[in-house]
Design an enzyme around this catalytic site. Structure first.
Site, PDB file in Angstrom:
ATOM      1  N   CYS A   1      33.772  -1.573 -11.829  1.00 22.60           N
ATOM      2  CA  CYS A   1      34.857  -1.419 -12.792  1.00 22.60           C
ATOM      3  C   CYS A   1      35.884  -2.509 -12.536  1.00 22.60           C
ATOM      4  CB  CYS A   1      35.516  -0.060 -12.613  1.00 22.60           C
ATOM      5  SG  CYS A   1      34.342   1.293 -12.605  1.00 22.60           S
TER       6      CYS A   1
ATOM      7  N   ARG B   1      33.246  -7.653 -15.848  1.00 19.85           N
ATOM      8  CA  ARG B   1      32.813  -6.793 -14.736  1.00 19.85           C
ATOM      9  C   ARG B   1      32.021  -5.583 -15.240  1.00 19.85           C
ATOM     10  NH1 ARG B   1      35.316  -7.631  -9.844  1.00 19.85           N
ATOM     11  NH2 ARG B   1      35.113  -5.471  -9.228  1.00 19.85           N
TER      12      ARG B   1
ATOM     13  N   TRP C   1      32.578   0.851 -15.648  1.00 20.73           N
ATOM     14  CA  TRP C   1      31.124   0.693 -15.736  1.00 20.73           C
ATOM     15  C   TRP C   1      30.563   1.875 -14.966  1.00 20.73           C
ATOM     16  CZ3 TRP C   1      27.505  -3.537 -13.379  1.00 20.73           C
ATOM     17  CH2 TRP C   1      26.375  -3.668 -14.189  1.00 20.73           C
TER      18      TRP C   1
ATOM     19  N   ASN D   1      38.220   1.754  -8.642  1.00 26.11           N
ATOM     20  CA  ASN D   1      36.955   1.011  -8.684  1.00 26.11           C
ATOM     21  C   ASN D   1      36.253   1.268  -7.359  1.00 26.11           C
ATOM     22  OD1 ASN D   1      34.929  -0.958  -8.914  1.00 26.11           O
ATOM     23  ND2 ASN D   1      36.282  -2.555  -8.116  1.00 26.11           N
ATOM     24  N   GLY D   2      34.974   1.598  -7.407  1.00 29.26           N
ATOM     25  CA  GLY D   2      34.242   1.864  -6.161  1.00 29.26           C
ATOM     26  C   GLY D   2      33.533   3.204  -6.271  1.00 29.26           C
TER      27      GLY D   2
ATOM     28  N   GLU E   1       9.356 -17.633  -6.190  1.00 30.22           N
ATOM     29  CA  GLU E   1      10.726 -17.566  -6.688  1.00 30.22           C
ATOM     30  C   GLU E   1      11.502 -18.840  -6.314  1.00 30.22           C
ATOM     31  OE1 GLU E   1      12.300 -15.981  -8.778  1.00 30.22           O
ATOM     32  OE2 GLU E   1      14.411 -16.196  -8.252  1.00 30.22           O
TER      33      GLU E   1
ATOM     34  N   LYS F   1      13.221 -21.374  -8.978  1.00 30.10           N
ATOM     35  CA  LYS F   1      14.637 -21.767  -8.954  1.00 30.10           C
ATOM     36  C   LYS F   1      14.759 -23.278  -9.041  1.00 30.10           C
ATOM     37  CE  LYS F   1      16.198 -18.872  -9.767  1.00 30.10           C
ATOM     38  NZ  LYS F   1      15.672 -17.581  -9.993  1.00 30.10           N
TER      39      LYS F   1
ATOM     40  N   GLU G   1      13.653 -24.750 -12.568  1.00 28.10           N
ATOM     41  CA  GLU G   1      14.435 -24.402 -13.762  1.00 28.10           C
ATOM     42  C   GLU G   1      15.818 -25.039 -13.784  1.00 28.10           C
ATOM     43  OE1 GLU G   1      15.242 -20.221 -14.361  1.00 28.10           O
ATOM     44  OE2 GLU G   1      15.513 -19.898 -12.227  1.00 28.10           O
TER      45      GLU G   1
ATOM     46  N   HIS H   1      -7.953 -24.845  -0.807  1.00 31.77           N
ATOM     47  CA  HIS H   1      -8.822 -24.643  -1.970  1.00 31.77           C
ATOM     48  C   HIS H   1      -8.387 -25.497  -3.165  1.00 31.77           C
ATOM     49  CE1 HIS H   1     -10.857 -21.388   0.121  1.00 31.77           C
ATOM     50  NE2 HIS H   1      -9.649 -21.052   0.564  1.00 31.77           N
TER      51      HIS H   1
ATOM     52  N   LYS I   1      19.842 -16.826 -21.092  1.00 33.35           N
ATOM     53  CA  LYS I   1      20.021 -15.806 -20.061  1.00 33.35           C
ATOM     54  C   LYS I   1      19.162 -14.582 -20.342  1.00 33.35           C
ATOM     55  CE  LYS I   1      21.580 -14.020 -16.331  1.00 33.35           C
ATOM     56  NZ  LYS I   1      20.851 -14.484 -15.138  1.00 33.35           N
TER      57      LYS I   1
HETATM   58  C1  F6R Z   1      14.838 -17.106 -13.694  1.00 27.27           C
HETATM   59  C2  F6R Z   1      15.222 -16.082 -14.641  1.00 27.27           C
HETATM   60  C3  F6R Z   1      14.202 -15.545 -15.561  1.00 27.27           C
HETATM   61  C4  F6R Z   1      14.400 -14.036 -15.741  1.00 27.27           C
HETATM   62  C5  F6R Z   1      13.455 -13.486 -16.811  1.00 27.27           C
HETATM   63  C6  F6R Z   1      13.550 -11.995 -16.936  1.00 27.27           C
HETATM   64  O1  F6R Z   1      15.896 -17.500 -12.895  1.00 27.27           O
HETATM   65  O2  F6R Z   1      16.363 -15.703 -14.685  1.00 27.27           O
HETATM   66  O3  F6R Z   1      12.905 -15.822 -15.111  1.00 27.27           O
HETATM   67  O4  F6R Z   1      14.182 -13.409 -14.517  1.00 27.27           O
HETATM   68  O5  F6R Z   1      13.739 -14.094 -18.036  1.00 27.27           O
HETATM   69  O6  F6R Z   1      14.840 -11.615 -17.282  1.00 27.27           O
HETATM   70  P1  F6R Z   1      15.328 -10.129 -17.064  1.00 27.27           P
HETATM   71  O7  F6R Z   1      15.337  -9.865 -15.605  1.00 27.27           O
HETATM   72  O8  F6R Z   1      16.694 -10.096 -17.674  1.00 27.27           O
HETATM   73  O9  F6R Z   1      14.356  -9.262 -17.785  1.00 27.27           O
END
Ligand code: F6R
Length: 606
Positions: free
Chosen positions: A2, A27, A74, A98-99, A479, A483, A486, A502, A601
């Protein structure tokens, strides 16, 4: 997560508080509320929805007054509703919080026995009740707040006002809170961006600080009333910089936020002494009937599933199938009605993950979402949901969402292990003790970020990287490679180290650096052989391990030592330097780190 804000000064509090609340909406929000001292009594208004809904409701009302509190919520305890929104007013006392108050059930029970009536489902409501209780017993306002605080277990940042009093009190423990010192005005806020337009002078409060503000005079004491000295710091942040907490990018802020994000994921869910994990409101079907667990997601969230598969299979001895959501939905997998389907998503709006959830539901399976965004489609439409509580993730590249997803999976594994009778309270206590060390251990890695930055700077000219890992750290390197590619646009490929011979070994030469993640577990020796093979072919090695080994160090270009932890939790630590390495390479290459090209995003289309 929150957001709270408070104002005491010469101007009308209402407009200032609403403006600050809007800046705190990042937030998270499901409801908002405001309290203003008016003619000796505190007037409150609360509304489910956004801050703009609250504003539409009160803009024509008289909310005059120069001292007030406000809150954007939230939900953690109690559904989003006006009744559960803050401020909570009991008798003369108004509180925003908050908490999470971990012992609220116990406190509520004892307050009820004393005849007190509760009107919300929140943990927060016990706070004004306790304060009123001490006031009734003859304590002054400040003392009553102090006494109440001593009864609380858990985390909180609170703001308190009382009818007939010109004093505002605030306090914090394990939740963020700062004081803004303006020109003839004092403010409190969860975060600097809320009030950076009014002041750039802040007191960053420490745990157990109690702030008393009366007519612009400020006093900070500890829980026992002893005055403490806190420095007023002047920051040179613009509004945008403040949102990033002074970091250059949201991604870096979010990497550095991981210790706190993880702590928030744990709050209210682990009872170490009892050896228990608790998930409020989770009503799983009979777990003894589960024949198989499906874990389905996309991208980074899918990598969290791959890690979870290792921990679930090892500890629960139940088959786990992991699937990329876009594959799951089209390949008509053989599902059994008693299977459990876990869908993982930071945003909760990823089209393929939602479609996979619908597919599973259509076939009559129980769907459980692990999600960060409250009220998102996935969290609403799955039968069960466990939130990661990582706070908003704004950088497109997922970081804190990933580590908190693994954290939730680990707790879920313990929870199911208990329900299935495979883990007893001693086992769980032991695992929880390791879990609780993580925030401190991540901080230790972050403290060495300069070392990673140096490695990144010295090697960012390479156009390709190979990543190798084994077992639970194979998904970690998947992963790490994701990172890097991308955000820096450097080509990175990850392999299970055993697969190197292989095929990918053909790529190794002086232009193909190899990032190896290998803690000293049962596969360490095997990975050492892979390192030898790389070095023989003039490849350069960057080793991330948990124990310094002179022999391997002499063969590697750089060795970064990660704190030790149990096997199941290793990825949460070993991913952090890889996140940092990707970030620093991208930053030095000058790419748009927070919004890399071609990416969004949340991927709401197929
Ligand atoms: C990579 C990344 C994407 C998301 C993917 C799923 O850094 O952010 O690979 O992980 O698009 O997104 P969510 O988790 O929002 O379903």
């Amino acid at each position: 997560m929150c957001g709270i804000v408070g104002y005491q000064g010469r101007e009308g509090a209402c407009d200032i508080l609403i403006d600050a609340l809007r800046r705190l909406e990042y937030r998270g929000y499901d409801s908002a509320g405001i309290a203003v001292l008016q003619g000796g009594s505190v007037k409150i208004a609360r509304k489910q929805g956004k801050v703009s809904d609250l504003w539409n409701m009160i803009s024509s009302e008289n909310f005059a007054g120069s001292m007030g509190l406000a809150h954007t919520r939230w939900a953690t305890h109690g559904v989003p509703s006006e009744r559960n929104a803050h401020p909570h007013k009991v008798g003369d006392v108004t509180v925003v919080h908050n908490g999470i108050i971990e012992n609220y059930l116990e406190l509520k029970e004892s307050l009820k026995q004393d005849g007190r009536t509760f009107v919300s489902d929140t943990d927060t409501e016990v706070i004004p009740h306790l304060i009123v209780d001490y006031l009734d017993k003859g304590s002054g306002f400040e003392e009553a707040v102090r006494q109440a605080l001593k009864r609380l277990k858990g985390s909180y940042a609170i703001g308190v006002m009382k009818d007939g009093s010109e004093t505002m009190i605030a306090a914090k423990k394990e939740s963020p809170l700062l004081v803004g010192v303006g020109d003839g005005e004092l403010m409190i806020a969860s975060d600097a961006p809320a009030i950076i337009n009014r002041t750039n002078r802040f007191i960053f409060l420490e745990d157990n600080d109690v702030v008393t503000m009366t007519n612009g005079e400020l006093k900070i004491t500890d829980f026992d009333g002893t005055e403490v000295d806190r420095e007023v710091k002047t920051v040179q942040w613009t509004g945008a910089m403040a949102e990033k907490g002074g970091y250059r990018h949201f991604m870096l802020k979010e990497i550095f936020e991981q210790p706190r994000a993880l702590s928030e994921t744990l709050i209210g869910r682990i009872r170490e002494e009892e050896g228990e994990v608790v998930f409020d409101d989770l009503d799983l079907p009979d777990v003894s009937k589960i024949r198989k667990i499906w874990m389905v997601a996309c991208g980074t969230s899918y990598h969290a599933c791959l890690i979870a598969r290792h921990m679930f299979e090892a500890n629960l001895r139940v088959p786990v199938e992991t699937d990329i959501a876009s594959e799951f939905r089209y390949r008509d997998p053989i599902l059994d009605r008693d299977d459990l389907v876990i869908l993982v998503s930071q945003s909760g709006e990823t089209a393929d993950t939602i479609a996979a959830m619908k597919e599973a539901r259509k076939k009559g399976l129980y769907t459980l979402a692990i999600c960060n965004v409250l009220g998102s489609t996935l969290s609403r439409e799955s039968q069960g949901v466990v939130y990661t509580h990582a706070g908003p993730e704004i950088g497109v590249a997922s970081t804190k969402a990933f580590t908190t997803q693994i954290t939730v999976f680990f707790m879920l594994m313990l929870y199911l292990g208990r329900l299935k009778g495979l883990l007893d309270s001693n086992d769980i206590r032991r695992h929880l003790a390791e879990l609780k060390k993580l925030p401190r251990n991540i901080t230790a890695i972050l403290d060495s970020s300069a070392v990673i930055e140096e490695i990144a700077r010295a090697n960012m000219h390479y156009r390709h990287f190979l990543f190798l890992g084994r077992g639970i750290n194979f998904p970690t390197v998947l992963e790490g490679a994701l990172k890097l590619k991308e955000i820096s646009y450097i080509h990175a490929e990850a392999y299970a180290a055993g697969e190197m011979k292989h095929g990918p070994i053909a790529l190794i030469d002086e232009n193909m650096p190899v990032v190896v993640v290998s803690p000293k577990d049962q596969t360490y020796k095997k990975t050492c052989s892979n390192i030898e093979e790389v070095v023989t072919r003039r490849g350069r090695v960057f080793l991330f391990t948990d124990t310094f080994d002179h022999d391997m160090a002499s063969k590697s270009d750089a060795v970064f030592v990660i704190p030790e932890t149990i096997y199941e939790l290793q990825p949460i630590l070993s991913i952090v330097p890889l996140q940092l390495m990707a970030y620093y390479m991208a930053n030095h290459l000058g790419t748009d780190v927070d919004q890399p090209r071609n990416l969004a995003k949340s991927v709401t289309v197929e």
